[in-house]
Write a protein that holds these residues in place. Structure first.
Motif, short mmCIF file in Angstrom:
data_model
loop_
_atom_site.label_atom_id
_atom_site.label_comp_id
_atom_site.label_asym_id
_atom_site.label_seq_id
_atom_site.Cartn_x
_atom_site.Cartn_y
_atom_site.Cartn_z
N GLY A 96 68.32 -11.57 87.00
CA GLY A 96 67.34 -11.48 88.07
C GLY A 96 66.29 -12.58 87.95
O GLY A 96 65.92 -13.23 88.94
N SER A 97 65.82 -12.81 86.73
CA SER A 97 64.79 -13.83 86.50
C SER A 97 65.29 -15.19 86.98
O SER A 97 64.56 -15.94 87.65
CB SER A 97 64.48 -13.96 85.01
N GLU A 198 58.33 -2.38 91.36
CA GLU A 198 58.86 -1.65 90.21
C GLU A 198 57.76 -1.14 89.30
O GLU A 198 57.86 -0.05 88.76
CB GLU A 198 59.89 -2.50 89.45
N GLU A 226 62.42 -9.98 97.06
CA GLU A 226 62.86 -9.90 95.66
C GLU A 226 63.42 -8.50 95.46
O GLU A 226 62.67 -7.54 95.27
CB GLU A 226 61.64 -10.18 94.78
N THR A 229 65.51 -5.11 91.75
CA THR A 229 65.55 -3.68 91.42
C THR A 229 65.91 -2.82 92.62
O THR A 229 66.64 -1.84 92.49
CB THR A 229 64.18 -3.25 90.84
N LYS A 255 70.50 -6.97 88.84
CA LYS A 255 70.79 -5.67 88.23
C LYS A 255 72.03 -4.96 88.80
O LYS A 255 73.11 -5.07 88.25
CB LYS A 255 69.57 -4.76 88.35
#
Ligand SMILES: Cc1ncc(COP(=O)(O)O)c(C=O)c1O
Length: 411
Positions: A96-97, A198, A226, A229, A255
């Protein structure tokens, strides 16, 4: 050689997983209400996912970033089935980063600007750009300065820092964005936002994300959803932007799309692709567009479709929320239960917030993996979508017992 713990660790070594349960070296079982790090949405060891992994590892896992494969072509076809038609360009990455990082580079390259709007309290990942835009990056004290970062207030109407009460007129928390963008037309590249935050499971008020979309279009800023999550079913829709009836310019998926393997995807429009030619050759890494990633993406989407797990996430999330709201009525320690889909937060009253970590530790001892986010005094529940009512009941019973033991103000 000793292992370096660069983040807090649990005193348990895990060896095996099946469905929502994982086992440690002593054979003790734990209900995983955390899906690993919110990734194992199908549960651990889903048979169809496992079959795809096994088959692909014997066929071809890695080609190098400059080859296309039938697996990547198939993954594009699957993504097309679940995305709005405008979002028709995709790159396959690993975390994800990394996907946030690339999305930001795309936005800066497309606009020729380096101004990024972010939301206070957010988390976008561990890489330098992503961390700098996250709440955790503000206090790191060692990050190099990156672009121009503008922080907008957290869209938490219960704790409005603008002194407003909900419903407010036209989101004054976004006025600074409009004013700044008006004055600095050529400086802003993107608005980066999580449709549900999150940290503390903050669900923005109705209309907030749509207002972000309007402001982005008005000032020619790219809107980056974004969804590391929230994406792929977690909120009860394939993507959380669907709740707001908007389409972002860039979508970041992580994820759930790997369901326990390191896969992420950046999706954008053909128009953004045309505008970001300078990205060419400037985001290349070894495992980009691997056939293995492609195969996993197709398998995960197919399983979610065939087993109607997005719908199940909505149903099981509603059941979990109801059960926890019932617990709140019996337990004065809980100040709020909130969430969207199967992403639920349980906030403790400020006077007992310091007990959160102890409660999570005690739950682990009796076989429940649950996360406590101390800055927001919130337990965060992100179980696999396949969790059963019985498993939820077992957890809420144990949660009540531990809350009573540690805080002793449950009926
Ligand atoms: C909202 C959000 N964005 C980005 C990330 C970073 O993803 P990854 O850990 O896969 O790099 C996370 C991880 O927890 C996250 O929750």
């Amino acid at each position: 050689m000793r292992f370096w713990k660069t983040n807090p660790f649990n005193p348990v070594t895990l060896v095996r997983g099946q469905g929502c349960t994982v086992w440690d070296t002593s054979g003790k079982s734990y209900l995983d209400l955390h899906s690993g790090t919110w990734c194992a949405v199908l549960g651990h060891g889903h048979p169809k996912w496992l079959a795809a992994v096994q088959e692909q590892t014997t066929k071809l896992t890695h080609t190098g970033a400059s080859f296309l494969s039938t697996e990547i072509e198939e993954a594009l076809t699957k993504l097309k089935q679940i995305l709005p038609h405008e979002l028709n360009r995709a790159v396959f990455l690993n975390t994800g980063s990394e996907a946030v990082e690339m999305a930001l580079k795309i936005a800066c390259s497309a606009t020729g600007s380096d101004g990024i709007f972010t939301i206070e309290g957010s988390y976008y990942g561990a890489t330098t750009f992503a961390l700098a835009l996250s709440e955790a990056g503000r206090t790191a004290g060692y990050l190099p300065s990156i672009g121009h970062i503008y922080r907008l207030p957290t869209p938490n109407c219960k704790r409005c820092t603008m002194g407003q009460t909900w419903p407010c007129d036209d989101f004054p928390c976004l006025n600074a964005l409009a004013q700044w963008a008006e004055k600095n037309k050529h400086r802003a590249a993107a608005i980066l936002y999580e449709p549900v935050m999150e940290a503390g499971i903050i669900v923005p008020p109705i209309g907030y994300c749509a207002r972000l979309r309007t402001l982005a279009s008005q000032f020619n800023i790219l809107l980056i959803a974004e969804e590391v999550t929230t994406g792929m079913g977690r909120t009860g829709h394939w993507f959380a932007f669907e709740h707001d009836n908007i389409v972002p310019d860039i979508l970041v998926i992580g994820k759930a799309i790997g369901a326990g393997l390191p896969v992420s995807v950046v999706v954008t429009t053909s128009e953004v692709e045309k505008r970001s030619q300078k990205i060419m050759g400037r985001h290349v890494q070894s495992h980009q567009n691997d056939p293995f990633s492609g195969r996993i993406v197709s398998a995960v989407i197919s399983i979610l479709q065939e087993e109607q797990l997005v719908e199940r996430a909505a149903e099981q999330g509603a059941y979990l929320l109801t059960k926890l709201k019932e617990l709140q009525l019996e337990c004065l320690a809980i100040s709020e239960v909130r969430g969207r889909g199967i992403m639920v937060g349980v906030e403790l009253h400020p006077d007992v917030a310091s007990k959160g970590a102890e409660i999570a530790k005690r739950l682990l001892e009796i076989g429940f993996i649950i996360d406590f986010h101390s800055p927001t005094a919130t337990f965060r529940l992100f179980p696999p979508y396949v969790i059963s009512n019985e498993e939820i009941d077992g957890f809420t019973k144990a949660f009540k017992q531990v809350l009573s033991e540690v805080i002793s103000n449950c009926k």
